[in-house]
Design a protein around this motif. Structure first.
Motif, short mmCIF file in Angstrom:
data_model
loop_
_atom_site.label_atom_id
_atom_site.label_comp_id
_atom_site.label_asym_id
_atom_site.label_seq_id
_atom_site.Cartn_x
_atom_site.Cartn_y
_atom_site.Cartn_z
N LYS A 108 0.82 -1.20 0.00
CA LYS A 108 0.00 0.00 0.00
C LYS A 108 0.86 1.26 0.00
O LYS A 108 0.37 2.34 -0.33
N ASP A 109 2.12 1.10 0.40
CA ASP A 109 3.06 2.23 0.37
C ASP A 109 3.71 2.32 -1.00
O ASP A 109 3.98 1.31 -1.64
N ALA A 110 3.96 3.54 -1.44
CA ALA A 110 4.58 3.76 -2.75
C ALA A 110 6.09 3.60 -2.64
O ALA A 110 6.71 4.03 -1.66
N VAL A 111 6.68 2.96 -3.65
CA VAL A 111 8.13 2.78 -3.75
C VAL A 111 8.57 3.37 -5.08
O VAL A 111 8.08 2.96 -6.13
N ILE A 112 9.49 4.34 -5.04
CA ILE A 112 9.95 5.01 -6.26
C ILE A 112 11.47 4.99 -6.28
O ILE A 112 12.12 5.32 -5.28
N MET A 113 12.03 4.59 -7.43
CA MET A 113 13.48 4.60 -7.60
C MET A 113 13.85 5.79 -8.48
O MET A 113 13.28 5.99 -9.56
N ALA A 126 1.19 1.74 -6.21
CA ALA A 126 0.76 2.68 -5.17
C ALA A 126 1.25 4.10 -5.44
O ALA A 126 0.60 5.07 -5.06
N ALA A 127 2.40 4.22 -6.12
CA ALA A 127 2.92 5.55 -6.46
C ALA A 127 1.99 6.27 -7.44
O ALA A 127 1.88 7.51 -7.41
N GLU A 128 1.32 5.51 -8.30
CA GLU A 128 0.37 6.12 -9.23
C GLU A 128 -0.84 6.67 -8.49
O GLU A 128 -1.41 7.68 -8.88
N THR A 129 -1.23 5.99 -7.40
CA THR A 129 -2.38 6.45 -6.62
C THR A 129 -2.03 7.63 -5.73
O THR A 129 -2.77 8.62 -5.68
N LEU A 130 -0.89 7.54 -5.02
CA LEU A 130 -0.54 8.56 -4.04
C LEU A 130 0.09 9.80 -4.67
O LEU A 130 -0.11 10.92 -4.18
#
Length: 440
Positions: A108-113, A126-130
């Motif tokens: 549910k948490d966003a992870v972005i590199m 989740a990054a697309e949602t948050l």
């Protein structure tokens, strides 16, 4: 395999030479037989080499190498085995990557590199949602172009990621997100984003409750203190045995009023991120006023209070809030410094920004208490605040004022040797007085 190749090559050369010698024996032309035989062998070898080159240049993924005979058959066989082994390794790696992507996609948490320049490389669903990231058009874009909140840009560029950042979601202002940045590899960034809306709402409920209760208590407490003051003004007409009780009631009522005022000030500080009246403040004159008030508070205790302040260094912010924070630090030094003690106030600027330090020769604080000093109502000694009239909110107010001015508080202390409280303000908050500079 190399030994097999060597043996095969030697056998082929021996067979070729033997055949050429037999042909030479029959024809009587040994030299021509050897030349023609070696030439044919070299031609065949060149043809196989060209086949290999053509396959390397045009082959599709997982396409097997061409068939061959003899030495070149073993070469093509070895390439085929290497190719299959590489496919198995790539398959295992791809399976690991797929598993990692599946597990992160379930988060549910966003992870972005991000790369070393802050450009987007990869993110989970989740990054697309948050954050509202879109695949694939946002790939390679700077993250600061997509998360446009000014506090995030400042947070990302300062490269100090010890504390998390909480901001509204770019996709929905009612959603609060918390961002964590971590460096890894070759200065790349890993960003984790959590939805903390529920926690934020609970914290807001707590703040509202404290603010509302404090506000509601102010009126009845004012009435009570007013009647107590009236009674004490007419103490001669009251039974003498009630005099001491009325004085203690008035003292406690005054203390409660101070506590309510501090709670309301904290609620006001927490309501917004930035001061509403953000303008250059002449810190030197502000500190001079605070020093005079501290001297009056010290009274006959014989404390030596000194002030060293650069008048050309101004601070962008709220004068009222800064006065509250600085006076808390100075008045605390007066309260906890023994008679004849020394208190030194300094204000200066350098390449790292502007700094205010309040140094005393008081009783000092044990190191184990330092990390918690800015917590509300935290007391090193439960008797200390009651003896000095403190509410336990002074350093909490200092902390929130500094946070609103993008500053931080540093505390150093040694038991029996005094304490030093230093406020560090970043360069963007500092400005210079033109009038003083021109005079210089």
């Amino acid at each position: 395999m190399n030994q097999n190749w060597h043996g095969t090559l030697i056998r082929h050369l021996l067979l070729l030479i033997t055949g050429c010698l037999l042909v030479g024996l029959i024809s009587g032309q040994y030299g021509w037989s050897l030349a023609v035989g070696i030439g044919l062998y070299l031609g065949w070898t060149l043809k196989q080499l060209l086949r290999l080159h053509e396959w390397l240049r045009q082959h599709k993924p997982d396409e097997a190498p061409p068939d061959g005979y003899g030495l070149w058959g073993e070469v093509f066989d070895s390439i085929y085995h290497l190719q299959r082994r590489d496919q198995r390794v790539r398959g295992r790696l791809q399976a690991v990557i797929d598993r990692v992507q599946e597990s992160t996609a379930a988060l549910k948490d966003a992870v972005i590199m991000l790369d070393s320049d802050g450009n987007l490389e990869w993110w989970n669903r989740a990054a697309e949602t948050l954050l509202g990231l879109k695949t694939p058009q946002d790939s390679g874009q700077p993250v600061t172009n997509l998360v446009r909140h000014p506090r995030f840009k400042e947070y990302f560029e300062q490269e100090n990621y010890e504390e998390a950042l909480e901001i509204p979601s770019p996709t929905n202002d009612r959603v609060r997100i918390q961002l964590y940045l971590t460096r890894y590899g070759n200065n790349e960034h890993l960003m984790l984003v959590r939805d903390v809306t529920r926690i934020h709402q609970l914290e807001q409920m707590r703040k509202d409750f404290v603010a509302n209760v404090s506000h509601e208590l102010r009126t009845p407490l004012t009435v009570i203190c007013g009647y107590l003051e009236t009674l004490l003004d007419n103490v001669d007409e009251i039974n003498p045995r009630w005099s001491r009780a009325l004085q203690q009631m008035q003292q406690q009522g005054s203390r409660m009023q101070t506590l309510l005022n501090d709670l309301l000030l904290l609620a006001k500080l927490e309501a917004t991120d930035y001061p509403s009246d953000n303008h250059p403040v002449a810190v030197q004159s502000l500190l001079q006023t605070i020093k005079n008030d501290a001297q009056a508070l010290s009274g006959q205790r014989g404390q030596q209070i000194t002030l060293e302040a650069d008048p050309s260094v101004l601070l962008k912010g709220s004068e009222g809030e800064l006065r509250s924070a600085f006076s808390n630090l100075v008045f605390n030094a007066v309260k906890y410094t023994p008679d004849k003690g020394n208190i030194r106030i300094r204000w200066w600027a350098d390449a790292q920004g502007a700094h205010l330090s309040v140094q005393d020769s008081g009783i000092g604080i044990d190191a184990k208490h330092l990390p918690r000093l800015t917590e509300r109502f935290y007391r090193v000694d439960s008797s200390r605040n009651s003896n000095t009239g403190g509410t336990g909110l002074g350093l909490a107010i200092v902390k929130h004022v500094l946070l609103r001015h993008r500053a931080r508080l540093e505390i150093s202390s040694v038991l029996g040797h005094g304490s030093t409280f230093t406020c560090h303000f970043p360069p963007p908050q500092v400005t210079r007085s033109r009038m003083v500079v021109n005079d210089e």
